[in-house]
Design a protein around this motif. Structure first.
Motif, short mmCIF file in Angstrom:
data_model
loop_
_atom_site.label_atom_id
_atom_site.label_comp_id
_atom_site.label_asym_id
_atom_site.label_seq_id
_atom_site.Cartn_x
_atom_site.Cartn_y
_atom_site.Cartn_z
N ALA A 153 58.45 45.62 3.80
CA ALA A 153 59.79 46.00 4.27
C ALA A 153 59.90 45.87 5.78
CB ALA A 153 60.11 47.42 3.82
N GLU A 154 58.82 46.18 6.49
CA GLU A 154 58.82 46.01 7.95
C GLU A 154 58.94 44.54 8.33
OE1 GLU A 154 55.33 47.89 9.46
OE2 GLU A 154 55.99 49.93 8.94
N ARG A 156 60.41 42.33 6.52
CA ARG A 156 61.80 41.97 6.22
C ARG A 156 62.70 42.36 7.39
NH1 ARG A 156 65.74 45.29 3.89
NH2 ARG A 156 67.52 44.17 3.00
N GLU A 157 62.49 43.53 7.93
CA GLU A 157 63.28 43.97 9.08
C GLU A 157 63.04 43.07 10.29
OE1 GLU A 157 65.58 46.37 9.35
OE2 GLU A 157 65.43 46.63 7.18
N ALA A 158 61.82 42.49 10.38
CA ALA A 158 61.49 41.61 11.50
C ALA A 158 62.02 40.20 11.31
CB ALA A 158 59.97 41.56 11.69
N ALA A 181 63.16 50.00 0.15
CA ALA A 181 64.00 48.85 0.50
C ALA A 181 64.59 48.27 -0.78
CB ALA A 181 63.18 47.79 1.24
#
Length: 303
Positions: A153-154, A156-158, A181
């Motif tokens: 998920a991190e 994905r945020e990046a 997420a």
């Protein structure tokens, strides 16, 4: 007169997040040749490239792969990159992370959460992409997937990943992921020969939530990663005869009939089989045929 081939759009469409795909896709695992995923003679490289290009010509816009799909002679991601880059705008490439293999092909323990970024970056490098359309977290017997899924998920945020999915999970694992997420797909083993109440429950939950359910080994049946055993159920053979189809086509059609949210990703290195697999999306089974095949799945006897 030449008859136009049936294309993947005959199977209908579904959304992986904001990415529309035809419900018949292509699984790249069998392109890797002999090794942990396919015990047989490696496909000719040029024929494998031709199969990938032909799949796209037939309207396939959903390809399933992984960096750990490789043998001593083949890499699925490299074949996809060579055959299809620059990629069509509508092509969705789905990969997965979680299992770990070193460069000799030996399996290690499951990847740690802090190793997943390296696995994502390896897929990016092999595929020649700046982001991945969908990444599935393949559960490796963990009781909780929260830490691993949180690491993805991190990413994905990046911006390295557009959408996330999960694989080889139970309903409780999907619930864990959804707390972290959005999940656009679930990949689990599922087919006529793979009855599992927990997977049947996942199929239902995914339908209710608008999540794609993507079975693997749906065609191979009991053969699993080794491929079809060559034996076939009488019920499948009978329905195949009625439709002038192959048993494999009936298995794919049955899979697609389990819900509009169900996608099929049959894989092959054979151009003829590819065309047959894609054409399965046009088969329409009757209620009576579905009842007979569903009875095979559940193990019950019809009167």
């Amino acid at each position: 007169m030449t008859t136009s081939p049936i294309t993947a759009d005959a199977s209908g469409t579904w959304q992986l997040g904001d990415l529309p795909v035809h419900r018949i896709g292509f699984g790249a695992m069998r392109l890797t040749g002999s090794g942990p995923f396919h015990h047989g003679t490696p496909s000719d490289r040029e024929r494998s490239l031709a199969v990938l290009r032909r799949a796209v010509e037939l309207g396939v816009n959903h390809i399933d792969t992984a960096a750990f799909y490789f043998s001593s002679t083949r890499s699925a991601n490299e074949l996809i990159n060579t055959a299809l880059a620059p990629y069509p705008d509508d092509l969705v490439i789905v990969t997965k992370v979680g299992p770990f293999r070193d460069y000799s092909g030996a399996w290690g323990t499951a990847a740690r959460p802090d190793q997943l970024r390296g696995h994502v970056e390896e897929n990016l490098r092999q595929l020649g992409r700046d982001h991945l359309d969908v990444v599935n977290l393949r559960r490796m017997r963990q009781e909780s997937i929260a830490e691993h899924f949180g690491a993805l998920a991190e990413l994905r945020e990046a911006g390295l990943i557009r959408h996330l999915g999960v694989s080889d999970v139970e309903p409780r694992h999907l619930a864990q992921a959804l707390e972290i997420a959005p999940v656009v797909c679930v990949q689990n083993r599922y087919g006529l020969d793979s009855p599992d109440p927990r997977t049947d429950e996942l199929l239902r939950i995914c339908g209710e939530r608008g999540i794609a359910f993507v079975p693997f080994f749906a065609v191979a049946g009991e053969g699993g990663a080794h491929g079809p055993t060559g034996d076939e159920r009488d019920e499948v053979l009978a329905v195949a005869r009625d439709h002038g189809a192959t048993p494999v086509q009936i298995r794919i059609a049955w899979t697609l009939h389990q819900g509009r949210h169900v996608l099929a990703i049959p894989g092959t290195g054979n151009p003829g089989h590819l065309a047959e697999n894609v054409a399965s999306g046009a088969l329409r089974l009757t209620d009576g045929e579905l009842e007979r095949l569903n009875a095979v799945h559940t193990g019950r006897s019809l009167p």
